[in-house]
Design a protein around this motif. Structure first.
Motif, PDB file in Angstrom:
ATOM      1  N   MET A 322      -3.988 -12.738  -8.770  1.00 34.22           N
ATOM      2  CA  MET A 322      -4.020 -11.469  -9.490  1.00 34.22           C
ATOM      3  C   MET A 322      -2.730 -11.261 -10.281  1.00 34.22           C
ATOM      4  SD  MET A 322      -4.807  -7.750  -8.022  1.00 34.22           S
ATOM      5  CE  MET A 322      -5.266  -6.424  -9.109  1.00 34.22           C
ATOM      6  N   LYS A 402       0.137  -5.118  -3.976  1.00 34.18           N
ATOM      7  CA  LYS A 402      -0.695  -5.785  -2.978  1.00 34.18           C
ATOM      8  C   LYS A 402       0.110  -6.797  -2.189  1.00 34.18           C
ATOM      9  CE  LYS A 402      -5.251  -5.086  -4.707  1.00 34.18           C
ATOM     10  NZ  LYS A 402      -6.514  -5.654  -5.119  1.00 34.18           N
ATOM     11  N   PRO A 483      -3.990 -18.080  -1.784  1.00 34.21           N
ATOM     12  CA  PRO A 483      -4.341 -17.000  -0.862  1.00 34.21           C
ATOM     13  C   PRO A 483      -4.100 -15.667  -1.549  1.00 34.21           C
ATOM     14  CG  PRO A 483      -2.254 -18.025  -0.269  1.00 34.21           C
ATOM     15  CD  PRO A 483      -2.821 -18.839  -1.375  1.00 34.21           C
ATOM     16  N   ALA A 484      -5.145 -14.926  -1.754  1.00 30.68           N
ATOM     17  CA  ALA A 484      -5.009 -13.666  -2.482  1.00 30.68           C
ATOM     18  C   ALA A 484      -5.748 -12.595  -1.728  1.00 30.68           C
ATOM     19  CB  ALA A 484      -5.583 -13.810  -3.880  1.00 30.68           C
ATOM     20  N   PRO A 485      -5.357 -11.353  -1.912  1.00 33.16           N
ATOM     21  CA  PRO A 485      -6.140 -10.274  -1.316  1.00 33.16           C
ATOM     22  C   PRO A 485      -7.554 -10.371  -1.870  1.00 33.16           C
ATOM     23  CG  PRO A 485      -4.145  -9.443  -2.371  1.00 33.16           C
ATOM     24  CD  PRO A 485      -4.293 -10.867  -2.769  1.00 33.16           C
ATOM     25  N   ALA A 486      -8.497 -10.603  -1.001  1.00 34.52           N
ATOM     26  CA  ALA A 486      -9.862 -10.804  -1.462  1.00 34.52           C
ATOM     27  C   ALA A 486     -10.330  -9.577  -2.213  1.00 34.52           C
ATOM     28  CB  ALA A 486     -10.771 -11.068  -0.272  1.00 34.52           C
ATOM     29  N   ALA A 487     -11.062  -9.823  -3.286  1.00 38.72           N
ATOM     30  CA  ALA A 487     -11.610  -8.697  -4.034  1.00 38.72           C
ATOM     31  C   ALA A 487     -12.736  -8.101  -3.210  1.00 38.72           C
ATOM     32  CB  ALA A 487     -12.107  -9.172  -5.387  1.00 38.72           C
ATOM     33  N   THR A 488     -12.454  -6.974  -2.602  1.00 38.20           N
ATOM     34  CA  THR A 488     -13.473  -6.361  -1.748  1.00 38.20           C
ATOM     35  C   THR A 488     -14.547  -5.712  -2.583  1.00 38.20           C
ATOM     36  OG1 THR A 488     -11.719  -4.763  -1.573  1.00 38.20           O
ATOM     37  CG2 THR A 488     -12.494  -5.746   0.467  1.00 38.20           C
TER      38      THR A 488
ATOM     39  N   TYR B 212      -3.039   3.399  -2.691  1.00 36.04           N
ATOM     40  CA  TYR B 212      -3.942   2.306  -3.085  1.00 36.04           C
ATOM     41  C   TYR B 212      -3.761   1.123  -2.149  1.00 36.04           C
ATOM     42  CZ  TYR B 212      -5.902  -1.322  -6.149  1.00 36.04           C
ATOM     43  OH  TYR B 212      -6.627  -2.339  -6.670  1.00 36.04           O
ATOM     44  N   LYS B 213      -2.499   0.785  -1.867  1.00 35.04           N
ATOM     45  CA  LYS B 213      -2.272  -0.391  -1.025  1.00 35.04           C
ATOM     46  C   LYS B 213      -2.693  -0.134   0.413  1.00 35.04           C
ATOM     47  CE  LYS B 213       1.183  -3.430   0.977  1.00 35.04           C
ATOM     48  NZ  LYS B 213       0.365  -4.620   1.027  1.00 35.04           N
ATOM     49  N   LEU B 217      -8.543  -0.217   0.325  1.00 37.09           N
ATOM     50  CA  LEU B 217      -9.923  -0.116  -0.135  1.00 37.09           C
ATOM     51  C   LEU B 217     -10.104  -0.672  -1.533  1.00 37.09           C
ATOM     52  CD1 LEU B 217     -10.579   3.480   1.148  1.00 37.09           C
ATOM     53  CD2 LEU B 217     -11.428   1.378   2.137  1.00 37.09           C
ATOM     54  N   ASN B 218      -9.012  -1.051  -2.197  1.00 38.90           N
ATOM     55  CA  ASN B 218      -9.080  -1.612  -3.536  1.00 38.90           C
ATOM     56  C   ASN B 218      -9.769  -0.669  -4.507  1.00 38.90           C
ATOM     57  OD1 ASN B 218      -8.513  -3.536  -5.430  1.00 38.90           O
ATOM     58  ND2 ASN B 218     -10.439  -4.631  -5.128  1.00 38.90           N
ATOM     59  N   GLN B 551     -15.691  -2.512   3.699  1.00 41.90           N
ATOM     60  CA  GLN B 551     -15.059  -3.798   3.950  1.00 41.90           C
ATOM     61  C   GLN B 551     -13.612  -3.720   3.523  1.00 41.90           C
ATOM     62  OE1 GLN B 551     -17.394  -6.701   1.921  1.00 41.90           O
ATOM     63  NE2 GLN B 551     -18.274  -7.338   3.858  1.00 41.90           N
ATOM     64  N   LEU B 552     -12.733  -4.162   4.389  1.00 40.84           N
ATOM     65  CA  LEU B 552     -11.325  -4.168   4.033  1.00 40.84           C
ATOM     66  C   LEU B 552     -10.918  -5.566   3.621  1.00 40.84           C
ATOM     67  CD1 LEU B 552      -9.741  -2.055   6.869  1.00 40.84           C
ATOM     68  CD2 LEU B 552     -10.184  -1.406   4.525  1.00 40.84           C
ATOM     69  N   PRO B 553     -10.017  -5.653   2.641  1.00 42.33           N
ATOM     70  CA  PRO B 553      -9.484  -6.978   2.304  1.00 42.33           C
ATOM     71  C   PRO B 553      -8.471  -7.400   3.352  1.00 42.33           C
ATOM     72  CG  PRO B 553      -8.433  -5.307   1.012  1.00 42.33           C
ATOM     73  CD  PRO B 553      -9.472  -4.603   1.840  1.00 42.33           C
ATOM     74  N   ASP B 554      -8.086  -8.658   3.314  1.00 48.54           N
ATOM     75  CA  ASP B 554      -7.029  -9.126   4.220  1.00 48.54           C
ATOM     76  C   ASP B 554      -5.815  -8.269   3.996  1.00 48.54           C
ATOM     77  OD1 ASP B 554      -7.649 -12.666   3.845  1.00 48.54           O
ATOM     78  OD2 ASP B 554      -8.684 -11.078   4.916  1.00 48.54           O
ATOM     79  N   ARG B 556      -2.225  -8.466   4.721  1.00 45.67           N
ATOM     80  CA  ARG B 556      -1.219  -9.331   5.313  1.00 45.67           C
ATOM     81  C   ARG B 556       0.124  -8.647   5.290  1.00 45.67           C
ATOM     82  NH1 ARG B 556      -0.535 -12.982   2.006  1.00 45.67           N
ATOM     83  NH2 ARG B 556      -1.705 -11.928   0.400  1.00 45.67           N
TER      84      ARG B 556
END
Lengths: 498, 559
Positions: A322, A402, A483-488, B212-213, B217-218, B551-554, B556
């Motif tokens: 991203m 992110k 490795p990226a924050p998956a696009a939910t 947002y972060k 929830l993107n 659904q939550l993203p990873d 990290r």
């Protein structure tokens, strides 16, 4: 290392834009010499035709998803390379259109000017495809070669000569660093292709080598502390060359940085994130503060360009796909706003013969069109909605948050406010101050076209960015393994009310 | 129009501005016509919006949603609730009135209307945004037009730093000094306004980015975030919890435009430098962006934190009320008086918000609407007096009621409305704020009532020295507003103020329908039991959300 060349005509297809442009370059030169009486603007249009065909060819590659590698992976054509090539060719077209009037100032070699511009563009196109250390060095020098001449093109002008000399000496120094860095890296790993050195252990020689390579690329993009050549060179160079220099090489060098960091050096990510963060903070803060004191619009834009690169490096420091999308998108917004701003500067320079900010006083009364365009371009660079630069900055910040880069984002946000101050000083001159000489300003046709393209890009990307975002996202497909924050998937929209 | 009312309201001024670009400045009538026409479309649509908003149904109505960017999770998501509806109406009324107030502008009239239309449209955009990104987008967009409006058509603030009390002692705006570099030029006022507001806006944006972060929830969608975000943000960080940091960033980021003491110093200077129509929009609606954004972002998304931290606003609002009132009393510049009176009156709105009570918050929202009308009237008349006499210096003016009876009569009404005379909507709002917050903040209520007395003092003082007493002969050329276009804006604002003052029920119902669910959520929320560790939402929450289909993203760890 044995070197055999077995390739088919089909493989050469990947080189089609470059081959075509090389031939066209010869044609431009031949026409220039064969018809000395020919008006030099015709050469400009001839070069533009060649570049437009190249752009069309690249667009076809992009749509047909043609990709591949040549010469033992020295030259790759993936979608990111295509993106950057289109970026460079597009910038070159706009720069040539913006130069047509300006070229009359040159006492000699008006025809070769276009040749040199297109040649530099060709060098940068190769740069966008460079995939190993050798081609990195060769293409980088190839593209810079044309610029050395272009910067010193105003032979009678001391500032231009000084700019050329400064750029040349520092450029050659950077090339020396680059060559030394490459030799160190090759000595440590025995590899030249980026992807082959991905698993090399972090020996001191390798780290120093990469730092030297980064310094050379940092010189190209003009990040602090490698920026010292920028203000004087931008100031002294002919304005269209400054415009070209402020956009295209940065794009090409960013392409190389992306390949270097994400292909060759991805295992060292924790280290280079810190390096990039430091360079980014320095670039933004230093450039924005120094820009406040500038009285010359070209120097102001030079420092603003350094600050913008600081913003780009935030995206690079995010180290995700991203982040890379955001960089490409940001460069796109920067292309339109910067080329537009420089087009206004060129038009003003033609009309009033000055590039001092004070001489922009009352521009709104003299040419509402130029003033309004400059306003939008500067505000886009400052990051004000609904203009492209705003979305670009937000994209980078979202990519960075992110990854939790809070310090970088805080510094970036504070710098938006600082930068707003010096952009608004120009706006103040243009809109609030009264003109010293109220005569209206005439703008030539090609120049108007460039300004309109800049305006269209700045507004369109700002208001409806989705197609452009889709484009950059597909252009960085090569990084989709990161490795990226998956696009939910968006959560379902809750019922309204209550 | 029906469902598309919001689009008409928002885009009519934008397209008006776009159309104006292609019109020549010499076609004066066409320029004015386009500006007035697009403002009129906006006004009609917002009247339709206001009267067809169903307070029984409540919630967000007239919703429009357009996907804008999938990757960033942004949608152009428009909708109004009971809080946004009256503010949209106030904005479009003031825009329409403002076009007529600036009817006689000669210098670059076209550009003036372009920027004022963009300013008003951006303001309206904030009031109807249901997406955090667009809320910030429109918020930032409203700032730059202010720079040009102040700089190009404004006037220097001559008497800005000179104030004398009745004994002739020199007084100085001594708290505003923090950010006061003491220049009296309009360029200074404009630059200060933009930099001040941008600096605080980016603080608010940092808060938005953190939401947002950490919501994970993107999305920037307020309706999604308010359902899920607040539970995720009780993360200990820097000796406090993350939600408090976010709340403080958002509250002070937006409170600067409100303007809450001590962040007010840009505002009176800006008012004084601005042309009349800009002051009207600035004081009338731009300042309300602050309160509105706090309600929309902090109240909706972080209700528990709001309950914990809102008492801070109750303390600061006292200073706003008293400080603004006293400076207004001593100031000698008409617009400076009205500007400081606005910043003082905004303290009442903060009091109403701080009490977190059904009545007081409704009162605060109605007060925003009421204040928009009252201050709009006063600023437009101060502008008229300035145009006629070319001075805003109160002591040197006098006896103008002979020359301008209509303006003088309207000024009395404007002062009455500003004070909160029964019969005007301001009265209802003030009473609601005072009654609603009495239980929680009796001290502040006492201060607020004293503030009303103070308001009377400075407004009557200004009214007397402007319109009554002996008149200097150099003002004998001053004219009254006789033409229909000059009287129209005042008549509109007066009739709205008195009309709603006599028949407030629909307004009240609409506002209550927006306020009730909000207060219910803030005051009866279940506290969160466990605080998950930094950056790692506890598994229980993950599962809890997964059960709700989110659904939550990873997420990290931050490096």
């Amino acid at each position: 290392m044995n070197f055999e060349l077995n390739m088919t005509i089909g493989d050469l297809l990947l080189l089609l834009p470059e081959i075509f442009l090389t031939l066209w370059l010869c044609l431009v030169l031949i026409v220039d010499f064969a018809f000395p009486r020919l008006a030099k603007e015709q050469l400009a249009y001839l070069s533009v035709v060649g570049l437009v065909v190249t752009l069309g060819c690249l667009a076809w590659f992009d749509m047909a998803q043609i990709s591949g590698a040549l010469f033992k992976n020295m030259f790759v054509l993936d979608r990111m390379a295509i993106f950057f090539k289109m970026f460079i060719v597009g910038a070159s077209i706009l720069v040539i259109l913006a130069s047509i009037e300006y070229v009359n100032r040159f006492a000699f070699f008006r025809g070769e000017y276009y040749f040199l511009i297109v040649m530099s563009a060709l060098g940068m196109m190769f740069m966008a495809s460079a995939n190993d250390l050798l081609s990195l060095f060769v293409t980088l020098e190839f593209s810079t070669f044309g610029f050395y001449v272009l910067v010193a093109y105003l032979r009678e002008d001391l500032a231009s000569n000084e700019a050329g000399l400064k750029f040349f000496i520092l450029g050659v120094f950077a090339a020396g660093l680059l060559a030394y860095g490459i030799s160190l890296v090759y000595g440590e790993t025995g590899q030249l292709v980026f992807s082959d050195m991905a698993s090399a252990p972090a020996t001191p020689g390798l780290i120093i080598g990469f730092l030297l390579i980064f310094a050379a690329l940092g010189f190209k993009i003009g990040a602090v502390p490698f920026h010292t050549w920028i203000p004087d060179t931008y100031h002294g160079a002919p304005t269209p060359v400054t415009a070209f220099l402020s956009i295209a090489p940065k794009g090409a060098a960013i392409a190389l940085l992306l390949r270097l960091f994400f292909v060759a050096l991805f295992t060292f990510k924790p280290m280079w994130v810190l390096l990039l963060a430091a360079v980014s903070v320095l670039s933004m803060t230093y450039a924005n503060i120094v820009a406040i004191a500038q009285t010359n619009i070209k120097r102001l834009l030079a420092y603003s360009g350094i600050a913008q690169i600081g913003n780009v490096l935030i995206g690079l420091a995010a180290g995700t796909k991203m982040g890379n999308d955001a960089i490409l998108f940001y460069l796109l917004t920067y292309l339109f706003a910067n080329i537009g701003a420089f087009a206004v500067v060129i038009a003003m320079s033609q009309a009033i013969g000055s590039e001092e900010i004070n001489d922009y006083s009352g521009l709104n009364r003299r040419s509402p069109f130029l003033a309004f365009s400059m306003l939008l371009f500067l505000l886009s660079l400052a990051g004000v909605p609904p203009l492209a630069g705003f979305i670009g900055k937000i994209y980078i910040f979202v990519a960075a948050i992110k990854e939790g880069l809070y310090t970088l984002i805080t510094v970036g946000l504070i710098n938006i406010v600082i930068s707003m101050y010096y952009y608004l000083i120009v706006v103040k001159k243009m809109y609030i101050a009264e003109p010293i000489d109220p005569s209206p300003i005439r703008v030539s046709g090609p120049m108007k076209a460039v300004v309109y393209v800049g305006l269209a890009g700045t507004l369109l990307i700002g208001i409806y960015p989705q197609p452009f975002i889709d484009w950059v996202v597909s252009a960085t497909m090569m990084f989709s393994h990161l490795p990226a924050p998956a696009a939910t998937a968006l959560p379902p929209i809750p019922p309204l009310g209550g | 129009m029906g469902d598309y009312a919001l689009l008409y309201i928002l885009f009519a001024p934008f397209f008006g501005a776009l159309a104006l670009i292609f019109v020549s400045n010499r076609q004066t009538l066409l320029v004015r016509g386009i500006a007035a026409g697009s403002a009129f479309i906006s006004l009609i649509a917002s009247l339709y919006l206001f009267y067809t908003y169903d307070p029984v149904l409540g919630g967000y109505q007239f919703v429009q949603r357009f996907e804008w960017s999938r990757q960033l999770g942004i949608a152009l998501y428009l909708g109004v609730d009971g809080i946004g509806t009256p503010l949209v109406l106030a904005s479009s009324i003031l825009l329409f009135a403002g076009i007529f107030v600036s009817w006689h502008i000669k210098d670059r009239a076209k550009e003036f209307y372009i920027w004022i239309l963009i300013l008003a449209a951006a303001t309206i955009g904030v009031f109807m945004s249901l997406d955090l990104f667009f809320l910030y987008f429109f918020y930032e967009m409203s700032v730059i037009p202010m720079y040009l409006l102040l700089g190009m058509w404004g006037s220097h603030t001559k008497k800005y730093l000179e104030m004398t009390d009745p004994e002739g002692m020199k007084q100085r705006d001594s708290v505003g000094f923090i950010f006061n570099f003491g220049s009296n030029s309009k360029e200074y006022a404009a630059m200060k306004l933009v930099l001040f507001l941008s600096a605080f806006a980016v603080a608010a944006f940092m808060g938005i980015l953190l939401i947002y972060k950490y919501s994970g929830l993107n999305t920037f969608d307020i309706l999604v975030l308010r359902e899920h975000a607040s539970t995720l943000m009780h993360i200990p960080v820097l000796g406090t919890t993350l939600d408090k940091i976010i709340w403080v960033l958002i509250f002070f980021g937006f409170a600067s435009i409100a303007p809450l003491w001590p962040l007010h110093s840009w505002s009176p200077v800006g008012h004084a430098a601005a042309p009349a129509a800009t002051s009207m929009l600035h004081a009338g609606v731009l300042m309300k962006l602050g309160h509105f954004s706090i309600i929309r972002v902090a109240f909706e998304i972080l209700p528990e934190t709001t309950r914990e931290l809102m008492p801070m606003a109750a303390v600061l609002c006292m200073f706003s009320i008293v400080y603004g009132g006293f400076v207004a009393y001593y100031a000698k510049d008409t617009k400076y008086v009205i500007g400081y009176s606005s910043s003082s009156h905004m303290g009442y709105v903060f009091l109403g918000m701080a009490a977190l009570d059904y009545i007081s918050l409704s009162g605060a929202v109605i007060y925003m609407f009421a204040h928009a009308m009252a201050t709009g009237m006063l600023f437009s008349m101060a502008g008229w007096v300035y145009d006629q006499t070319h001075t805003r210096d109160i002591p040197s003016l006098g006896g103008l009621s002979n020359k301008m009876p209509f303006i003088s009569a309207c000024f009395v009404v404007g002062c009455m409305a500003s004070i909160g005379m029964p019969g005007t909507i301001n009265f209802i709002a003030e009473v609601m704020i005072i009654v609603g917050s009495w239980n929680k903040y009796p001290l502040q209520v006492v201060v607020a009532v004293l503030g009303i007395v103070l308001t009377m003092a400075y407004l009557f003082k200004m009214m007397r020295s402007l319109f009554y007493g002996p008149m200097d002969q150099k003002y004998s050329h001053a004219y009254d507003a006789v033409a229909f276009v000059d009287r129209l804006p005042l008549l509109i604002m007066i009739s709205v103020s008195i009309g709603f003052g006599l028949f407030p029920m629909h307004l009240y119902n609409v506002v209550r329908s927006g306020v009730d669910p909000l207060i219910a959520k803030i005051t009866h929320v279940v506290p969160v039991a466990a605080a998950p560790a930094l950056d790692a939402p506890a598994p229980a929450l993950h599962e809890q959300l997964a059960a709700r289909g989110v659904q939550l993203p990873d997420s990290r760890a931050a490096q």
